[in-house]
Write an enzyme that holds these catalytic residues in place. Structure first.
Site, PDB file in Angstrom:
ATOM      1  N   ASP A 288     -37.773  28.933 -20.277  1.00 31.80           N
ATOM      2  CA  ASP A 288     -38.538  30.107 -19.867  1.00 31.80           C
ATOM      3  C   ASP A 288     -38.740  30.200 -18.342  1.00 31.80           C
ATOM      4  O   ASP A 288     -37.819  30.577 -17.628  1.00 31.80           O
ATOM      5  CB  ASP A 288     -39.871  30.120 -20.636  1.00 31.80           C
ATOM      6  CG  ASP A 288     -40.592  31.455 -20.554  1.00 31.80           C
ATOM      7  OD1 ASP A 288     -40.058  32.381 -19.917  1.00 31.80           O
ATOM      8  OD2 ASP A 288     -41.686  31.592 -21.133  1.00 31.80           O
TER       9      ASP A 288
ATOM     10  N   HIS B  28     -41.777  33.101 -28.116  1.00 37.10           N
ATOM     11  CA  HIS B  28     -43.176  32.658 -28.133  1.00 37.10           C
ATOM     12  C   HIS B  28     -43.753  32.801 -29.558  1.00 37.10           C
ATOM     13  O   HIS B  28     -43.974  31.796 -30.203  1.00 37.10           O
ATOM     14  CB  HIS B  28     -44.060  33.377 -27.099  1.00 37.10           C
ATOM     15  CG  HIS B  28     -43.533  33.290 -25.704  1.00 37.10           C
ATOM     16  ND1 HIS B  28     -43.317  32.080 -25.087  1.00 37.10           N
ATOM     17  CD2 HIS B  28     -43.142  34.245 -24.820  1.00 37.10           C
ATOM     18  CE1 HIS B  28     -42.835  32.297 -23.874  1.00 37.10           C
ATOM     19  NE2 HIS B  28     -42.717  33.600 -23.691  1.00 37.10           N
TER      20      HIS B  28
HETATM   21 ZN    ZN Z   1     -39.919  34.887 -21.022  1.00 44.12          ZN
END
Ligand code: ZN
Length: 468
Positions: free
Chosen positions: A334, A283
């Site tokens: 993810d 991220h």
């Molecule tokens: Zn993750």
């Protein structure tokens, strides 16, 4: 657990096999009339300007498979269940409560069924290696002392069954918040102390050995979940292999980090850990200017997950300045709410366009946006997953896919436009065939075991949803 193995066995390619394509995206750009030979999972020769052998067929356009650098496979089973609003505000933290409730019910058999479904879809969608950031360690009901890797083995079996390359990232998760806060009861299935983690890691590495190109890494979950002393201990215990960490995904995490240490999370990590090419910062959404420059200079990969980051309302990664500073990136699916390599790249570019009100922001001057996105994700993804350099080149893994010449979005285009058309128009429907280590795993857009895997997945979901 039944296993179906596409990767090894009597029919393993050992005599070499030839593949012919009208076009192939090589390290030097598009080449015409390409013939590849493959032996032991690697490309051994690559010739251009050669016609297919008499009686042989020629595929359309081959491109390298995309690494998926960040996945939580079990979350595939939650897709569609978290898009409703309760009485209060819905955000990342309320989503996480739903995830915990779901995770409590998953058995190793469910994990195999769900992970195989996710991995088969990844292959259909153009991903050929997955980095599984694995934290659902213990079977329901607490610690299974007999086998600390019981859930990891289910993930490995799913990779073996589907044929996807696996980089397993066993997660060290010991605390619920900055400063060593104890885990909540709902996090108990994720938790490990140092001894237990060492046994889990060892058992996972052993279980991974049947995979011909499995890689094991290390994943301190986040700065919330490890203390500085634990992080230092892990890094000295595992001095090689990929290191992945969730970081700066949410503003709330940045604020908590500032309250704890006086530093933003990425700044703290860069100042206190030896961040280099081994590292993938997953991220890294919220960065200030200094963090952008120093993260880029570190050689670490920013692990971007644009579909999930949009789904969870995380924010927009500052891709323009990061790339301008020479930063490396890759993409990951993810939460697996939707699995599509091209769409991850599309949304990465679109999020930049929407915030900066301009177009083709990820392209080099005069170049294709899609080609730059793909090239970045190939190199950065392989680095982050500890995989050999990717691409259609001698010595590279024979992990590639064929775009579908029948897809309308690709009609009439010169090769230079095919990647843009795949990413911005067609998406996963344009992936016709996929090979892993030279073996066909997706044909006509369908994983070769799709029916069986989907049937078992539906049965697992029926059990999981019963009484939720
Ligand atoms: Zn993750």
């Amino acid at each position: 657990m039944s296993r179906h193995n596409y990767m090894t066995g009597a029919d393993q390619i050992d005599a070499g096999e030839a593949f012919a394509f009208a076009w192939a995206l090589t390290s030097d750009g598009w080449a015409r009339d390409v013939r590849l030979t493959v032996r032991d999972g690697r490309i051994t020769t690559l010739e251009t300007g050669v016609q297919p052998r008499p009686g042989g067929s020629q595929g359309f356009a081959a491109i390298p498979g995309v690494p998926n650098l960040h996945s939580h496979a079990f979350q595939r089973a939650m897709a569609g269940q978290t898009e409703r609003r309760g009485t209060g505000d819905a955000d990342f933290w309320t989503w996480r409560e739903t995830m915990y409730a779901f995770a409590e019910r998953l058995t190793p058999e469910h994990m195999l069924a769900v992970a195989a479904q996710a991995f088969a879809e990844m292959l259909e969608a153009g991903f050929t290696r997955v980095g599984e950031f694995h934290y659902l360690h213990h079977a329901p009901g607490g610690l299974a002392d007999t086998n600390p890797a019981v859930m990891a083995e289910a993930v490995i079996a799913a990779a073996e069954e589907t044929g996807i390359a696996l980089t397993l990232l066993p997660v060290f998760y010991a605390h619920a918040g900055f400063g060593g806060a104890p885990l909540s009861p709902r996090q108990a299935r994720f938790g490990c102390d140092g001894d237990r983690y060492a046994r889990l890691h060892e058992a996972s590495a052993k279980a991974l050995t049947p995979l011909p190109d499995g890689v094991i890494g290390l994943a301190p979950h986040s700065l919330r979940a490890v203390t500085p002393e634990e992080l230092e201990g892990l890094l000295s215990l595992y001095p090689a292999g990929p290191v992945h960490i969730h970081i700066a995904e949410q503003i709330g995490e940045v604020e908590a980090s500032l309250a704890w240490s006086g530093q933003r999370p990425v700044r703290w990590l860069l100042d206190h850990a030896p961040v280099d090419e081994r590292w993938c910062l997953v991220h890294a959404t919220h960065l200030d200017e200094g963090e952008i420059a120093d993260l880029a200079a570190s050689g670490a990969v920013a692990g971007l997950c644009p579909i999930t980051e949009a789904n969870l309302g995380d924010g927009v990664f500052p891709a323009g300045p990061f790339l301008a500073a020479g930063g490396r990136f890759g993409v990951g699916s993810d939460s697996n709410v939707r699995i599509d390599a091209g769409e991850e790249l599309r949304l990465l570019e679109y999020s930049q366009r929407l915030t900066r009100r301009a177009r083709n922001l990820m392209a080099a001057p005069g170049g294709s946006t899609g080609a730059r996105l793909l090239a970045g994700a190939l190199v950065g993804g392989a680095q982050a997953l500890g995989a050999p350099p990717p691409g259609l080149a001698v010595g590279a893994p024979a992990d590639f896919l064929e775009l579908d010449p029948e897809h309308p979005a690709l009609a009439g285009l010169a090769p230079d436009f095919l990647i843009d058309a795949w990413i911005f128009s067609a998406g996963r429907e344009a992936v016709r065939r996929v090979w892993r280590r030279g073996r066909l795993v997706v044909s006509e857009g369908r994983h070769v075991a799709r029916d069986r895997i989907a049937r078992r997945y539906r049965a697992a979901l029926a059990e999981l949803m019963d009484g939720l």
